[in-house]
Design an enzyme around this catalytic site. Sequence first.
Site, PDB file in Angstrom:
ATOM      1  N   ARG A  39     -34.934  -0.743  15.809  1.00  0.00           N
ATOM      2  CA  ARG A  39     -34.222   0.313  16.509  1.00  0.00           C
ATOM      3  C   ARG A  39     -33.528  -0.155  17.792  1.00  0.00           C
ATOM      4  O   ARG A  39     -32.337   0.027  17.959  1.00  0.00           O
ATOM      5  CB  ARG A  39     -35.197   1.452  16.854  1.00  0.00           C
ATOM      6  N   HIS A  85     -30.102   4.870   6.099  1.00  0.00           N
ATOM      7  CA  HIS A  85     -30.703   5.163   7.412  1.00  0.00           C
ATOM      8  C   HIS A  85     -31.277   6.580   7.410  1.00  0.00           C
ATOM      9  O   HIS A  85     -30.583   7.536   7.774  1.00  0.00           O
ATOM     10  CB  HIS A  85     -29.616   5.020   8.496  1.00  0.00           C
ATOM     11  N   TYR A 129     -14.599  17.247  11.776  1.00  0.00           N
ATOM     12  CA  TYR A 129     -13.198  17.262  12.216  1.00  0.00           C
ATOM     13  C   TYR A 129     -12.625  15.860  12.414  1.00  0.00           C
ATOM     14  O   TYR A 129     -11.411  15.688  12.389  1.00  0.00           O
ATOM     15  CB  TYR A 129     -13.068  18.033  13.539  1.00  0.00           C
TER      16      TYR A 129
END
Length: 760
Positions: A39, A85, A129
């Site tokens: 991570r 993931h 968007y």
Amino acid sequence: MGKSLIPPDSGDDNVEPVDLKAALEQRYLAYALSTITNRALPDVRDGLKPVHRRIMHAMRLLRLSPDQSYAKCARIVGEVMGKFHPHGDQSIYDALVRLSQDFAVRYPVVDGQGNFGNIDGDNPAAMRYTEARMTDVAMLLLEGITEDAVDFRPTYNDEDEEPIVLPGAFPNLLANGSSGIAVGMATSIPPHNVSELCAAALHLIKHPDATVEDLISLEEDPQDPSKTMVRGPDFPTGGVLVESADAILEAYKTGRGGFRLRARWQVEDQGRGTWIIVITEIPYQVQKSRLIEKIAELLIAKKLPLLDDVRDESTEDVRIVLEPKSRSVNPDILMESLFKLSELETRFPLNMNVLTNGKVPNVLSLRDVLKQWLEHRKDVLIRRSRHRLAEIERRLEILGGFLIAYLNLDEVIRIIREEDEPKQEMMARFGLSDVQAEAVLNMRLRSLRKLEEFEIRKEFEGLTAEKGEIEQLLGSDAKQWQTISWQIAEMQKKYAADTPLGKRRTTFADAPQHDLTDIHHAMIEKEPVTVVVSEKGWLRAMKGHLPDFSALTFKEGDKLKLAFHAETTDRILILTTGGKFYTIGANSLPGGRGHGEPIRIIVDMENDQDIVTAFVHNPGRQLLLSSHDGNGFLVPEVDVMANTRKGRQVMNVKAPDEARHCVPVTGDSVAIVGENRKMLVFPLSEIPELGRGKGVRLQRYKDGGVSDIRVFAMEQGLTWQDAADRTFTRSKEDLVEWIGPRASAGRMVPKGFPRSGKFS
């Protein structure tokens, strides 16, 4: 009735005892290792964390190369989350957005279309968007991934495969930097200039034993900018680096350090002697809107008395306008005060804590990072070369079969038409391998007319030559490094210092040295105050210069010790009976409402000590200190300044002796009066100057101590006032019988000397 899922009762409630300490250690260690490796820390080879690597891999599978059209970010995030993931979609989208922001990463790997946030800290539009595709930098990171350049591992659900590391033809770790917090460790790497990194890598290939000093250039090479090696970080938002060369070198040698970064500013003339300051670049990772809010808050709090107004005139570029209070303000001093109080100056930490081989966290130096990246590039080159060699060998085998088939075309056609097992027949007849026979059988009829010996031999010879070159490459360490050098040199040309993306944005400068007092004054609103000290040690600052101190009120049993005029920009020095000096800013003294505060709340003063005197600091003066027993010395006033609440010990005194007098030096002679009313006059030059100490004997007594002391100019004579405020002056001729060597006993005071034993 179905089988019960409840375990049978064995009498012990099926409880298995577990040692809590061991269980916690085991589970927390597993969590810590997962955080570190999966991570928070980047891999030294490709400079990516797993989430970034998975985004790149998913975009490659979606064919979102720079020459293709954009795809919705929601689709990319869905692909990453579903296949590679298994974490929150927002965290994946945040990582994707950051990779595209040209103010967040030096060389963006994602080309975004739509609202991807801005330097003011505004959030990007929702992922439904916005659209994205990869940049050329991302293609360099992925170059050769289909040619067995890196290992793959199963994904979290074993349904797919993902790369353990990317081929990384781009020095991404240092070029784009990285930051992250793991368990017990963190990483913070600033962005750098790729052209400089390439120059340093090429130097390291030529000189494998090069040190960190060899990989750093203090200045740009004027003859050939491409030979300029690492000078320091190159932030996407520009700015000016004011860190010293020694500090930069030490940071790169140890892998730990920091860099002071300032905003870029300039003075714009407005005509008629007026001017404004325009800030065109702000430090990395500073939100512009928050920065302006902070400056406005400082303005309202009257902590920036030189500044009149701040406003944001930014459009595509940053333009923050600062208006001074008046045309007489020094712009450098104004900016220095802003650098001290706001994020116009920041310190970016360097902590090159990265994963070696994707497993082991290490803090590496600049040389180690480049070395490991180059070793990875060599490994990728060898693997790609072997992959290509295997492809060539397979193709040569097939071409050999085609050549035999061409030379025996009629017989091959006959075998295919007439034999029941044409493959076995051809293998037995012409000595073809299984692969060759299969290729001949799978050949289309339309290819027969193209199957000419010349074409086959031309391709065969070309592949044979390439095979020889690859075998030479694989057999020669020198050729491998030569190839890597060529690849790096080509990348350096693409991102050269004269290209828009490769041009250095962060420049270097020495922080201007200004008088700290001037900067201190620039940060405080200058206003007149009257400093009041009571006998019991209560301090306050009344607004304005009070003409009369008789109206001041105090707590019961307390009274005025001393009062004097000052400005809020002044520093107040306080001497205690223990020989310690304390420094307090006049602006930080409690206000005039009430009785103020005890000095022991403001500074760390011992309970058994009292205030001797207090006065406004004058850095150009010298002070004469004296104890009750008659010891004293001279000290420059700048040497008694204290930077902490604990104060500064200047005069060493042992009980029952104590510091008693502090007199500014304004002449060439000293007059000292003892409690026995004996006076001695001697030259000031007989007293030594010390930074700290007990001092020397000023006057000798059988008993008692010093009553008063004065420094005066012998030419002007010694002056004192009596109880009726009458002034007496004694010239040098009048003082002849009192003039003697230092440490003498002196003679009884002259006629007219006050009964108090004080000069005033």
